[in-house]
Design an enzyme around this catalytic site. Structure first.
Site, short mmCIF file in Angstrom:
data_model
loop_
_atom_site.label_atom_id
_atom_site.label_comp_id
_atom_site.label_asym_id
_atom_site.label_seq_id
_atom_site.Cartn_x
_atom_site.Cartn_y
_atom_site.Cartn_z
N LYS A 58 0.81 -1.22 0.00
CA LYS A 58 0.00 0.00 0.00
C LYS A 58 0.84 1.27 0.00
O LYS A 58 0.47 2.28 -0.62
CB LYS A 58 -0.96 -0.01 1.20
CG LYS A 58 -1.82 -1.27 1.30
CD LYS A 58 -2.61 -1.54 0.04
CE LYS A 58 -3.18 -2.94 0.03
NZ LYS A 58 -3.74 -3.32 -1.28
N GLU B 148 -2.76 7.72 7.86
CA GLU B 148 -3.57 8.44 6.88
C GLU B 148 -4.60 9.25 7.63
O GLU B 148 -5.11 8.81 8.65
CB GLU B 148 -4.35 7.43 6.01
CG GLU B 148 -3.76 7.13 4.67
CD GLU B 148 -4.70 6.26 3.84
OE1 GLU B 148 -5.85 6.02 4.26
OE2 GLU B 148 -4.26 5.82 2.76
N HIS C 62 -15.82 -2.73 7.32
CA HIS C 62 -15.01 -2.69 6.09
C HIS C 62 -15.35 -3.79 5.08
O HIS C 62 -14.64 -3.97 4.10
CB HIS C 62 -13.49 -2.74 6.40
CG HIS C 62 -13.06 -1.76 7.45
ND1 HIS C 62 -12.98 -0.41 7.22
CD2 HIS C 62 -12.72 -1.94 8.74
CE1 HIS C 62 -12.60 0.20 8.33
NE2 HIS C 62 -12.43 -0.71 9.26
N ARG D 248 -7.34 -7.12 -9.88
CA ARG D 248 -8.08 -8.33 -10.23
C ARG D 248 -9.51 -7.96 -10.55
O ARG D 248 -9.89 -6.80 -10.40
CB ARG D 248 -8.07 -9.26 -9.03
CG ARG D 248 -8.62 -8.56 -7.79
CD ARG D 248 -8.78 -9.46 -6.60
NE ARG D 248 -9.01 -8.69 -5.38
CZ ARG D 248 -10.16 -8.14 -5.04
NH1 ARG D 248 -11.21 -8.26 -5.82
NH2 ARG D 248 -10.26 -7.47 -3.90
#
Lengths: 498, 163
Positions: A116, A200, A235, A292
């Site tokens: 990431k 973040e 999530h 994907r």
């Protein structure tokens, strides 16, 4: 054109890929663990090969075995589906090294977007907006605290090595920061074997909006518009739709362009999804890229009229995209609901059991993607998804109504499912207004959990009918009988024709 | 013929009689009425009550009836009052599985003394781990599972006798 595909997956996505193969005149080879021996997808494939015990590590994650089967059955390509090895750059490379075609992007694109922090750094240099944050391989406690202070609280601590909700912590204030970092590092080490984390800014009331991209081997990259997936619990996505009720055409075009930029930055080939977090004011930031095909791809197929899996095979065969960006448009509105064998009243824990009866709704604008049929068992070994229910209609209101009808028409008897929860969500005022953000479900679970249904006396009457009929005839040695109460063959006495 | 079904801890009774091929009479609550019903395929019924047609689907598994009608799905349990049925329910000292899964490890043996909060059994399902702990101090009075066993939700795992 490719001729024979090994599907390195199972369940509904394997069914989906097999369908695309058949339509393209390609042969399909399915692989199955002992738990999937009677699964629908093994029956639909041209060939099916047993690969091992139920545990994924013994079967669907056994890359060497999958490649061996592909070669032995004469396949020329491998489609990884989603989950399992679909984002393993090592497996992709091994497939290519075995002279098989990988239906997906290059191993290096998978690798770059898989870390990431690398993805974020690359996006920043490509001019794609990223969530304000801080990342480094070496930081001491003071550095973390200082940088977090710059970004501002609340802050998200995230794992660099992977996603799926692991290694994520939301930190409200400085005193919780260091402990949260350590906790996230431990979880990340466990899940990905990589304890690195980054910080973040936490976007409040963010909207999860992702852009589908497609790129061919000739350098053409296009976007197929957005999917909004803000209806999530912890999530995990529950409901997805396109178009997003939040976006204006202007922001949509900007995000599409950013997504194409993101793909081009890694020389992306084939289908991929660029995920963004958007604010109600029209700002958006890159979150990550999924290299994907995604679970919710049917939503895009319904509004664009395209078949993504067939396009994946065509791209992998070396064909150019049969359209340009200008040829593409969204038509109407599509919504997808994920039907799971789980119990919303018991913390959404999986509900294993036998599906005695599964009847899917049908009709104009209704599509059901499933790997389950009546008589199947839901086991503990895999994700308990039963089906994806997708509807399409000319606008959002109509699509919602169509989904409500489709959900009520879905017959699934034998195990606990989230069907009533889906009905509660889709009918919820905030969802109907198109204002659901990513924390909405978690914050309003008490309101959203459906009340226990009041018993309809018809259910009692039907049970009595079934039992009355069951009482009046003998069961055969196999325990089956035909439905006719008055058939002479169902009489228990020794009748004679005089 | 009389029938009894339990729905969420409440018992419901009704009486159903077949009048002829597709006609039935039902007595339920204070009311009695006639209706027609046809079975299309096993478990698929079409009822006509006061000119309204209703489709229903039912599946049976032992005593359990799963019924889908009017857009809702309910689960009933048929109660046979002729037989004395003792519901096999877990007693207070029993620890049961909260979710279906597999037993990863049994950390105690029959007769062991345990303290409140001590982990007794570890279960695993879909990469989630649940630790079953002793609710009070006590002694292990029975272990009903072994490592590797697959368990259903509500299945008895361990019995703890409080000190």
């Amino acid at each position: 054109m490719l001729k024979k595909c090994l599907i390195a997956n199972r369940g509904e996505i394997a069914v989906r890929i097999i369908r695309a193969c058949r339509e393209l005149g390609m042969h399909s080879v399915a692989v199955y663990s002992t738990a999937d021996a009677n699964a629908l997808y093994t029956q639909l494939a041209d060939e099916a090969v047993l690969i091992g015990d139920p545990a994924p590590s013994q079967s669907y994650l056994n890359g060497d075995k999958l490649i061996q089967v592909a070669l032995e059955t004469g396949c020329d390509c491998v489609h990884p589906g989603y989950g399992f090895l679909s984002e393993s750059d090592e497996f992709a490379q091994a497939v290519i090294d075995a002279n098989l075609i990988w239906v997906g992007p290059s191993p290096s694109a998978i690798q770059t977007m898989g870390i990431k922090t690398e993805a974020r750094a690359l996006m920043e240099s490509a001019g794609v907006p990223i969530v304000p944050g801080f990342q480094t391989d070496h930081a001491d406690d003071d550095e973390w605290l200082k940088q977090a202070g710059h970004i501002g609280y609340p802050i998200m601590v995230k794992a660099s090595g992977g996603g799926g909700g692991k290694g994520i912590r939301v930190v409200e204030s400085a005193d919780a920061l260091l402990e949260s970092i350590q906790s996230a590092q431990r979880e990340a080490q466990q899940a990905f074997g990589d304890s690195r984390i980054f910080l973040e800014r936490y976007i409040e009331h963010g909207r999860h909006i992702e852009i589908q991209i497609l790129a061919d081997t000739q350098g053409n990259t296009v976007h197929l518009f957005e999917r909004e997936c803000s209806t999530q619990r912890r999530h995990q996505k529950i409901i997805e739709e396109s178009p997003s009720p939040l976006l204006t055409d202007e922001v949509r075009q900007q995000m599409g362009a950013s997504a194409v930029q993101a793909g081009e930055a890694v020389n992306y080939v084939n289908a991929g999804t660029v995920e963004f977090i958007a604010t109600p004011d029209g700002e958006y930031f890159f979150l990550e890229m999924n290299t994907r095909l995604q679970v919710e791809h049917p939503v895009t197929e319904m509004v664009t009229g395209l078949d993504l899996v067939k396009l994946q095979f065509q791209i992998a065969s070396g064909q150019p995209l049969p359209f340009t960006q200008a040829d593409l448009s969204q038509r109407g509105h599509a919504i997808e609901c994920r039907l799971y064998a789980e119990d919303p009243h018991n913390q959404f824990l999986p509900a294993i059991g036998k599906i005695h009866q599964f009847i899917v709704p049908s009709g104009s604008g209704i599509r059901v993607d499933s790997g389950i049929q009546s008589g199947d068992d839901i086991t503990i070994h895999y994700d308990p998804m039963i089906a994806k229910l997708i509807v399409h209609d000319h606008d959002r209101e109509s699509a919602i109504q169509r989904m409500i009808t489709a959900l009520r028409d879905t017959v699934i008897l034998g195990t606990t499912t989230n069907l009533d929860f889906l009905l509660s969500l889709i009918d919820n005022p905030t969802f109907r207004k198109g204002e659901v953000h990513t924390r909405f479900v978690d914050e309003n679970l008490d309101v959203l959990l459906p009340d226990n249904i009041e018993l309809d006396e018809l259910a009692l009457i039907v049970s009595a009918l079934q039992d009355l009929q069951g009482q009046s005839k003998p069961t055969t040695a196999h325990g089956t009988s035909d439905g006719d109460v008055y058939s002479p063959w169902n009489r228990a006495d020794n009748f004679r024709i005089q | 013929m009389d029938f009894q079904y339990e729905y969420q801890e409440t018992l419901h009774k009704l009486s159903l009689t077949q009048l002829n091929a597709n006609q039935f009479k039902v007595v339920i609550g204070e009311r009695e009425f006639e209706f027609s019903a046809i079975q299309q395929t096993d478990g698929a019924w079409i009822l006509t009550i006061n000119n309204q047609r209703i489709m229903a689907t039912i599946a049976s598994d032992g005593d359990v009836r799963y019924v889908h009608v009017n857009g809702n799905t309910v689960t009933l349990t048929a109660i046979d009052e002729r037989k004395q049925r003792r519901k096999q329910s877990a007693t207070a000292g029993d620890l049961t599985a909260q979710m279906p899964g597999q037993v990863v490890e049994v950390l105690v043996a029959d007769g062991d003394a345990v303290t409140s909060g001590q982990t007794l059994v570890i279960l695993e399902a879909m990469k989630m781990e649940i630790r079953v702990t002793a609710p009070t101090d006590g002694t292990i009075q029975g272990i009903f599972v072994a490592q590797g066993d697959i368990v259903q939700r509500g299945q008895r795992l361990v019995e703890v006798a409080t000190a």
